[in-house]
Each structure stands twice: as C-alpha cells, then as structure tokens.
Motif scaffolding. Structure first.
Motif, PDB file in Angstrom:
ATOM      1  N   ASP A 280      10.954   4.866  -2.573  1.00  0.00           N
ATOM      2  CA  ASP A 280      10.446   4.211  -1.366  1.00  0.00           C
ATOM      3  C   ASP A 280      11.556   3.465  -0.641  1.00  0.00           C
ATOM      4  O   ASP A 280      11.509   3.289   0.577  1.00  0.00           O
ATOM      5  CB  ASP A 280       9.312   3.251  -1.735  1.00  0.00           C
ATOM      6  CG  ASP A 280       8.616   2.691  -0.507  1.00  0.00           C
ATOM      7  OD1 ASP A 280       8.223   3.498   0.361  1.00  0.00           O
ATOM      8  OD2 ASP A 280       8.472   1.465  -0.408  1.00  0.00           O
ATOM      9  N   ALA A 301      -1.400  12.140 -10.175  1.00  0.00           N
ATOM     10  CA  ALA A 301      -2.371  12.175  -9.078  1.00  0.00           C
ATOM     11  C   ALA A 301      -3.761  12.515  -9.602  1.00  0.00           C
ATOM     12  O   ALA A 301      -4.766  11.929  -9.182  1.00  0.00           O
ATOM     13  CB  ALA A 301      -1.930  13.188  -8.029  1.00  0.00           C
ATOM     14  N   LYS A 304      -5.223   9.414 -11.380  1.00  0.00           N
ATOM     15  CA  LYS A 304      -5.703   8.401 -10.429  1.00  0.00           C
ATOM     16  C   LYS A 304      -7.029   8.821  -9.801  1.00  0.00           C
ATOM     17  O   LYS A 304      -7.933   7.996  -9.602  1.00  0.00           O
ATOM     18  CB  LYS A 304      -4.650   8.167  -9.350  1.00  0.00           C
ATOM     19  CG  LYS A 304      -3.448   7.379  -9.826  1.00  0.00           C
ATOM     20  CD  LYS A 304      -2.510   7.059  -8.685  1.00  0.00           C
ATOM     21  CE  LYS A 304      -1.342   6.211  -9.171  1.00  0.00           C
ATOM     22  NZ  LYS A 304      -0.408   5.873  -8.059  1.00  0.00           N
ATOM     23  N   ARG A 358      -0.368  10.777   0.646  1.00  0.00           N
ATOM     24  CA  ARG A 358      -0.010   9.739  -0.316  1.00  0.00           C
ATOM     25  C   ARG A 358       1.012  10.238  -1.330  1.00  0.00           C
ATOM     26  O   ARG A 358       1.902   9.496  -1.745  1.00  0.00           O
ATOM     27  CB  ARG A 358      -1.267   9.242  -1.036  1.00  0.00           C
ATOM     28  CG  ARG A 358      -2.257   8.542  -0.099  1.00  0.00           C
ATOM     29  CD  ARG A 358      -3.474   8.031  -0.836  1.00  0.00           C
ATOM     30  NE  ARG A 358      -4.436   7.444   0.097  1.00  0.00           N
ATOM     31  CZ  ARG A 358      -5.561   6.881  -0.267  1.00  0.00           C
ATOM     32  NH1 ARG A 358      -5.891   6.814  -1.556  1.00  0.00           N
ATOM     33  NH2 ARG A 358      -6.385   6.376   0.647  1.00  0.00           N
ATOM     34  N   SER A 361       4.283  10.142   0.239  1.00  0.00           N
ATOM     35  CA  SER A 361       4.748   8.758   0.315  1.00  0.00           C
ATOM     36  C   SER A 361       5.341   8.300  -1.013  1.00  0.00           C
ATOM     37  O   SER A 361       6.317   7.541  -1.045  1.00  0.00           O
ATOM     38  CB  SER A 361       3.592   7.835   0.717  1.00  0.00           C
ATOM     39  OG  SER A 361       3.150   8.120   2.024  1.00  0.00           O
ATOM     40  N   VAL A 362       4.750   8.745  -2.133  1.00  0.00           N
ATOM     41  CA  VAL A 362       5.276   8.398  -3.452  1.00  0.00           C
ATOM     42  C   VAL A 362       6.716   8.876  -3.593  1.00  0.00           C
ATOM     43  O   VAL A 362       7.539   8.232  -4.249  1.00  0.00           O
ATOM     44  CB  VAL A 362       4.389   9.013  -4.560  1.00  0.00           C
ATOM     45  CG1 VAL A 362       5.082   8.947  -5.916  1.00  0.00           C
ATOM     46  CG2 VAL A 362       3.054   8.292  -4.624  1.00  0.00           C
TER      47      VAL A 362
END
Length: 620
Positions: A280, A301, A304, A358, A361-362
């Motif tokens: 990030d 993933a 989660k 997402r 983004s990780v």
C-alpha cells in the motif's frame, strides 16, 4: 512441434560486460530514481527514501575501489551472503566494477554449505548481510588455502560475539579505497569481456549435490537486453517493483539488472511476510512471485468472505473471474465469443465492486502484471487473476539458462503454458519428452567439468524437465524426468498434474505422489502450518503441530475428510491409472534446508527417506 525459436531483439555489440548497463543508464538518466530504500539507511526501518541512478553508481564505484584497495584482482571470486536488501545490489555491481566474479550464497545456508561453496569457488573475499553472515564467511575463508581478504558486513555498529570475528563493514572498505584512482577503477571495470565469468551460482540441489553454474557477462547481457525489449510495456521508467525473492537466486538478480537498465524503480524487502503490508505504501506496477503467494491471496479472500457468511457469493465471484479471464484470452487470440455475454459483464461489474477492486487494493492498487515462476501455476488461478484485472505472466527457466527461458507476453497470455522461447532462445523437445534449451542465456558448462557429463546433447542443455510444445510454439510443462513413477504394473506416471491440483488446497504446502514399484499410487500431503492453524481454529478442533525428525502421519478425521475432497477432485482430473488410492497427511519442518531448497522446492528424496515408515504404512 518439436522445436520453437524466437529471434533476438537486442544487439550486444557496444557492450563489453554487465557494468556497461549501469554506465549507459547513468549517461541517459542520472537523476532518475532507481531505488527506494527503507530508512535513512538500508539497515534501519521507517520511511522510504529515493536513490537516484547517479547516487547508486557513486556508491558502486566507491565500494569497488575498496575491493581493489583490499587486494581483489581481476577474476577473483567475491561471495555475497545476505538477505535481499539495497546493499546487495551495490555489492553485486561493485564486484563487477572491480573485475571480480560474484558467488551468491543464500542467507539461510548452513555452515557446511557455506564452507563447501567458499572452497569450491575459491572465494577470496566475503560480504555478509549481518555480522553473523560475515562470521560464517570468515570461518569458511579460514579453511581456504592461500591468501584471503576477509569477510565484511553490510551492517554497521559494534560486532556481537559471533565466534569468528568479521573484518569490518562495507563502510570500512569504502574508506580504504579512497586512494584508488578513477583511471585504475575504469581499467579494472573494462577488464572483463562478454565471455568471461560474471557469477558462479550454486544450484539448490533438489535431486543431488549442488553444482556451480558459471554464467558469463554475455549470458546476462543477452537476457537483460532481450527481455527488456520484449517486456517494454511492463518494465519501463514509469513503473516500479518490489523485489522480495532472494537475490542469491539468479531470477531476482536478472530482474534487478533489467529494471536498472530500463529505469524501473526497485524497492527491496528482506522479509517476504511484510510484503502485503508494504504494498500500500510502495504501490508497485509489477511483481514477481511464486505461485504459492497467489494461492494465499486467493485463499485469504475466500476466508474473509466465509467469515462474513458470503461463501456462496465468493464462489460465484471466483467462477465469474475465471470466466472473464477465459474471455480475455479468447479476445487476445482473436476469437471473440459468438453469443452475447451481457450476463457475464453484469456479474463481473458487480463482483468487481464487491471483491475484485479490494483485491487489487491489497496489492497496492497499481499492479498491472504479475510474473509467476519457480513452480507450476494452476491454470484456473492464472485465469482468476486475469479476471480480477491483474494478468499473470507465467514463465519458466533455470539457473543454467540465466533464469527465464520461456514466457508469456502481454496480450499473448495462454494459461496452462509457460509461453514461447524468449528472444534469442530455442526450445526443443527430445524423443523422450525432455525440454532442451539453447541460446544467449544458456550457460556453457559447470565449474566442475565432471558435472557436464550428460548435461548437453547436440549443443542443447538438458533441463531434466518434461514438456511439449503446442501449435503456437508455447511450452507446456509435464513434470520432472526424475520424478516419473513406474508402478509394479508397468504404468509410467508423471505426478505433476495430480500434485499441482492437490496443492491448490490452501492447507497443502506440498503434495508428493509415491508408488515406484508398487501396485498402486499413494501420496504424502505436507501441511502448511499457518493455513492449517487458521482452518483448525475456524473448525473448532485442535491439531498437534509438533514436527519430528521422522515424518509421521496426522490422523485427525476432520482434517482427513476435508483433504479427501481435494484428493477426489485431483483424481477426477487424471486417468484411473494415475489416481491416488491412499494418502497420509503429515507435518514437516519447511524451514529445514535439508528438506527444502532456498526457493522452497521440496527435496523429494530426503522427504521420502524421513517418511519411510509413513510411506510403508500406506502399503500394508
């Protein structure tokens, strides 16, 4: 098709040796940021600081002068034993500037391995990442006949009590080189020709004793310039990457040189477990990983989603990503779908908002491509990442081919293959299915000429891997020649497809099929401790995770029932004669370098030897 070639894209004329890559880059863009270094110096933590090409080159020249002042002569061997860090890059180029030959040693190597490499390569000077590494090198040098020049550390500060004391730090060497003239350094830098050795890399030895692979400056130049030309869309001045693979591995060093020559910004991470947390901040445009990293991202993933009660939704999202990846490959090949795909488009848009964005983004949000190598990649995993918007370029190579031999290219990715020969290289398939290699990156021979026996045929290097070429000349790997199993029924089995299918289960770190000379096939499933611990906690069970020297079976019925599903799914993919009838679930110390190579490849013969009783039980 039995042979496929790709003509070179780069001319090596005008380059004398690898150092000319840095010289050219300094001339072209001295103020361009070449590296991002953590902390005020690479040994501290904190924010990341830019290092320009000119500043890097100044550091390289200063250290090279230190090597010369210390007594390094042209052709001498310098060993580097350190985790991946900025100083590794400085030391590598500095050694070449001083006319030396670099001998990389994995920072996890045992004292006996260090001793053997230092002796075989006739190392004269050692560089350790820490005082401990330098002390190991110093102890090894003390056993070497002739005059040696000490072991020096990248770390600064007081030396801890580590036994054999190191000679000092790299800063001390830089100080010693202050009186070496620029003219003397330039003469030494130009002393090596394209056909002189640049490095001796010792293979990790999955099936036998490590061998010293001699790679020349021509090998590196040919690979760097040709691969940079082929992947210009990915590797360029506008991009950046994070290198966390060991720099002792030729793939990481080759990538570093390609980025340096092309102006792609590099950040180093010594601890792979910190990569996700750092992405990030660094926001790379390109990453090089092993398949296990991609498997863990997908598994995380899924976990989660399960925690939020969205397992069915995630399953649909995964299927949509794979379908979208297949669609993209068909478009690449000029084969658009005849029927409408409006439903797929709508599903993909929905899941992109819920999951895929997402996941991107990780990874920092800017990754355009991922290069996967080091092991077989599940085609569906490749399609999945293509479907979420991060195409995976799978490639294949060996130390003896100066890393990449084949690779998929942007816009021409075919999952399930490792791509076509890269520019300047040729792949041939022998009559018994072995992959043979020839070309600019392929080495001429091992340091010990005795190791060359049987290594070449008709001018081609024998890789020891089984494969075939599709109609487009892309290579499909089928496993290792030495891993082939012949049962008592006379059936010849290549275990790779079955093993790879089972290893797609996050709980399975390695699957090892057995059955040589036996009436049926069995397997050992080596568990991933971290993933198994998380799964057991979620399942509300306790699984003892103690590791013993002899590898014994884990008998928990809930765990076996879970893994039985993966075994059944793998069996459904292969012919009846290739199906596994019985299996044992085991824990093994995957930090033990006697069991795995530094690149985490399993040493099958050692594992089977330690698990002999467990394997025998499978045939009672």
């Amino acid at each position: 098709m039995i042979e496929s070639s790709t003509p070179p894209l780069a001319d090596l004329d005008g380059y004398r040796n690898v150092t000319d890559l840095l010289v050219a880059r300094v001339h072209t863009a001295p103020d361009h940021v070449a590296f991002e270094v953590e902390g005020a110096d690479a040994g501290s933590s904190g924010s990341w600081h830019p290092v320009t090409t000119a500043v890097f080159a100044d550091s390289v020249r200063a250290l090279a002068k230190g090597f010369i002042a210390q007594g390094i002569e042209a052709g001498d061997a310098i060993a580097i034993m350190a985790p991946t860090r900025y100083e590794w890059a400085v030391a590598d180029l500095a050694a070449w500037y001083a006319g030396a030959v670099v001998v990389p040693i994995y920072d996890t190597s045992s004292p006996s391995q260090v001793d053997a490499i230092v002796a075989d390569a006739e190392v004269r000077l050692g560089i350790g990442g820490t005082w401990r590494h330098a002390s190991l090198l110093q102890a090894a040098l003390a056993q070497t006949p002739g005059v040696t020049l000490g072991a020096w550390t990248m770390d600064t500060g007081d030396s801890p009590d580590t036994g054999a004391a190191a000679s000092g730090s790299l800063l001390d060497l830089v100080t010693r080189g202050a009186d070496v003239s620029d003219e003397e350094l330039e003469a030494r830098r130009a002393s090596a020709s394209q056909d002189d050795p640049a490095t001796i890399v010792y293979t990790s030895g999955t099936t036998g004793e490590p061998k010293g692979v001699v790679l020349t400056h021509r090998n590196f130049l040919g690979q760097v310039l040709n691969i940079a030309a082929a992947y210009r869309e990915i590797v360029n001045e506008d991009g950046n990457t994070v290198i966390f693979l060991p720099l002792a591995h030729v793939l990481a060093r080759g990538l570093q040189l390609i980025c340096l020559a092309s102006g792609m910004r590099i950040a180093h991470l010594s601890d792979p477990s910190t990569v996700v947390a750092t992405l990030d901040t660094l926001r790379p445009t390109f990453l090089v990983v092993v398949p296990r990293v991609l498997e863990k991202i997908q598994a995380a993933a899924a976990t989660k989603a399960a925690d939020k009660g969205l397992t069915r939704v995630w399953t649909a999202a995964r299927s949509t990503a794979i379908a979208w990846g297949r669609r993209a490959e068909r478009i690449d090949a000029g084969r658009r779908r005849a029927r409408r795909d409006l439903g797929l488009r709508l599903r993909h848009r929905l899941f992109d908002a819920v999951f895929f964005g997402r996941l991107r983004s990780v990874m920092g949000g800017r990754v355009g491509y991922i290069l996967s190598g080091g092991a077989a990649l599940d085609p569906e995993l490749s399609l999945f990442f293509r479907g979420i918007g991060v195409p995976v370029i799978e490639g294949y190579g060996l130390t003896e081919t100066t890393a990449p031999l084949t690779g998929n290219l942007p816009g021409r990715i075919t999952s399930g293959t490792v791509g076509s020969p890269l520019p300047g290289l040729t792949v041939r398939i022998s009559d018994d299915g072995e992959v043979l290699a020839r070309g600019v990156g392929v080495f001429d021979g091992y340091r010990n000429p005795a190791h060359d026996d049987g290594a070449f045929i008709d001018g081609f290097f024998r890789t020891g891997d089984l494969g075939r070429l599709d109609e487009q000349g892309k290579l499909i790997l089928d496993g290792r020649l030495k891993d082939v199993i012949v049962t008592s029924n006379g059936k010849t089995i290549v275990p790779t497809r079955w093993e790879s299918a089972v290893e797609a289960d996050p709980l399975v770190s390695h699957a090892v099929m057995v059955g040589e000379g036996k009436p049926y096939l069995s397997a050992l499933l080596v568990l991933d401790p971290e993933q198994t611990r998380e799964w057991a906690t979620a399942a509300g069970i306790i699984i003892p995770m103690s590791v013993q020297p002899d590898i014994r079976a884990v008998t928990d019925p809930t765990l076996r029932a879970h893994l039985q599903k993966s075994v059944d799914a793998a069996n459904a993919l292969v012919a009846r004669s290739e199906q596994v009838r019985r299996f044992s679930v085991v824990f093994a110390d995957l930090e033990d370098r006697a069991l795995v190579t530094p690149t985490m490849k399993l040493k099958r013969s050692v594992v089977l030897d330690r698990a002999a009783v467990t394997v025998e039980d499978l045939y009672l």
